[in-house]
Design a protein around this motif. Structure first.
Motif, mmCIF file in Angstrom:
data_model
loop_
_atom_site.group_PDB
_atom_site.id
_atom_site.type_symbol
_atom_site.label_atom_id
_atom_site.label_comp_id
_atom_site.label_asym_id
_atom_site.label_seq_id
_atom_site.Cartn_x
_atom_site.Cartn_y
_atom_site.Cartn_z
ATOM 1 N N HIS A 10 43.696 49.623 47.683
ATOM 2 C CA HIS A 10 42.690 48.617 47.406
ATOM 3 C C HIS A 10 43.248 47.232 47.737
ATOM 4 O O HIS A 10 44.443 47.074 48.025
ATOM 5 N N GLY A 11 42.357 46.241 47.723
ATOM 6 C CA GLY A 11 42.784 44.864 47.922
ATOM 7 C C GLY A 11 42.979 44.475 49.377
ATOM 8 O O GLY A 11 42.667 45.228 50.302
ATOM 9 N N ASN A 12 43.521 43.277 49.576
ATOM 10 C CA ASN A 12 43.722 42.742 50.928
ATOM 11 C C ASN A 12 44.700 43.585 51.744
ATOM 12 O O ASN A 12 44.543 43.735 52.963
ATOM 13 N N ASN A 13 45.729 44.118 51.080
ATOM 14 C CA ASN A 13 46.697 44.943 51.797
ATOM 15 C C ASN A 13 46.044 46.199 52.374
ATOM 16 O O ASN A 13 46.418 46.657 53.458
ATOM 17 N N MET A 14 45.079 46.754 51.629
ATOM 18 C CA MET A 14 44.367 47.923 52.133
ATOM 19 C C MET A 14 43.558 47.572 53.380
ATOM 20 O O MET A 14 43.540 48.315 54.363
ATOM 21 N N MET A 15 42.879 46.419 53.367
ATOM 22 C CA MET A 15 42.076 46.007 54.525
ATOM 23 C C MET A 15 42.964 45.746 55.742
ATOM 24 O O MET A 15 42.590 46.067 56.877
#
Length: 400
Positions: A10-15
């Motif tokens: 999840h989160g920005n790292n996932m994107m």
């Protein structure tokens, strides 16, 4: 190691991991096979048309006649939805596109479909490409159908008759609509008669019969439901589909089966760790599954779940007589007294001298090979006819 490969869940790292995975995939394919877009409201959409999906969409003319679309959820821990788009073919249902998204709103689905169109080769869908197929078969999802209508205005949207009848039965079964148990089957049969009407006159007669029936008039809300359903008759009435090339397909079973394959075979009834892992499941495992399925058909090698269709009943066995002519090699001659036919069967190699199950020509098999592998390098005789010849010489039996 796992998180290093698939990134955060999840989160920005996932994107960031997701965008990198898409870019790396396109680089490996040496062409645009996947697109990702993050919307202003925070939702994201990924459209995938793998090299195999591109060859399927361009290689099977049926893809320009009718496509089947269905969606499923509970596929990863992030809560993504997956839309699967299928075509019918001589090899069964074949996937031509996959869309991963985080919302089933019309606007989000529309973005995914527009991205899917951009990934299709120019000769896809019977050379119709961005115009879409002649027909889309769907369930009665308003958001999905609105998105399809906006993206493909030249395409006719038909309803799966199973979902039409299922919705009618659920309406009758809902106690809030006030229809007692003993009357539900009779009212349901009226709707079923409309769906399966043989011609427009029968359809109108069935409709008028429902409206004038004394039982229907006891339930005004059900009568209004029937009237609303009849206004959409062009979407579900079988007798009004004569002008469409649907090859006998009146349900969404092909895409429904695709959803089952994805959950049972690809995901093995588990959830992906993240959208990144879900993306890899689709571009790797799903592609391998359909490549092998096409090659199995090309090689006339039915999968295990289809073999049960060829089991012989006890009644059929009564007309069969067999003689084992080679004990060492399990070679038999089977005589059907009822049909007057006789065939040689080799159990060891799974071959028979009859034509049953030989559903494709050599040229079709070669075409399937090219679609599955992307290679036209086919050795002579690979997909030629296989037969058994029996030579008896000095009481010795030889198989050729």
């Amino acid at each position: 190691m796992f998180k290093k490969h698939f990134g955060a869940s999840h989160g920005n790292n996932m994107m960031i991991s997701l965008k990198n995975a898409v870019d790396e995939y396109n680089k490996d394919c040496e062409s645009k096979c996947a697109l990702i877009e993050v919307l202003e409201d925070g939702n994201f959409v990924i459209s995938i048309v793998s090299p195999l999906m591109k060859r399927i969409s361009a290689g099977f003319e049926e893809s320009g006649e009718i496509l089947f679309i269905d969606s499923t959820g509970n596929v990863d821990r992030f809560g993504c939805k997956v839309f699967l788009i299928y075509t019918n073919s001589c090899a069964g249902g074949m996937i031509v596109g996959t869309i991963i998204l985080t919302s089933e709103a019309t606007s989000v689905i529309k973005v995914g479909l527009e991205m899917w169109k951009k990934l299709l080769p120019l000769n896809a869908l019977g050379n119709r490409c961005i115009n879409g197929p002649l027909v889309f078969m769907t369930d009665d999802s308003t958001a999905e159908r609105n998105a399809l209508q906006e993206c493909f205005p030249q395409t006719t949207l038909l309803l799966c008759i199973f979902h039409v009848l299922q919705a009618a039965w659920r309406y009758l079964w809902d106690s809030s609509h006030g229809v007692p148990l003993k009357h539900r089957p009779m009212l349901f049969c009226g709707i079923k008669d409309m769906v399966y009407s043989k011609n427009p006159d029968d359809l109108n007669n069935s409709y008028n019969k429902i409206l004038t029936d004394s039982l229907t008039n006891e339930y005004p809300r059900f009568k209004s439901y029937v009237e609303g359903l009849f206004k959409r008759k062009t979407e579900w009435a079988i007798c009004l589909r004569d002008n469409f090339v649907i090859r006998g397909q009146n349900t969404n079973n092909i895409s429904e089966a695709g959803v089952k394959i994805m959950k049972d075979v690809i995901l093995e009834r588990t959830k992906a760790y993240s959208p990144v892992q879900l993306f890899f499941f689709i571009i790797n495992d799903m592609d391998v599954f359909y490549e092998m399925k096409i090659l199995d058909v090309a090689a006339n090698r039915p999968p295990r779940y289809l073999k049960k269709r060829f089991f012989i009943s006890s009644k059929q066995m009564k007309s069969l007589e067999y003689q084992q002519i080679d004990i060492n090699n399990s070679l038999f001659v089977v005589d059907n007294k009822e049909k007057g036919t006789k065939y040689t069967v080799d159990i060891d190699s799974g071959m028979c001298s009859c034509v049953q199950g030989s559903t494709t020509t050599e040229e079709t098999r070669k075409k399937l090979h090219v679609i599955a592998t992307g290679s036209s390098d086919i050795q002579t005789g690979w997909y030629g006819p296989a037969s058994i010849s029996i030579i008896i010489c000095n009481d010795d039996i030889w198989k050729i």
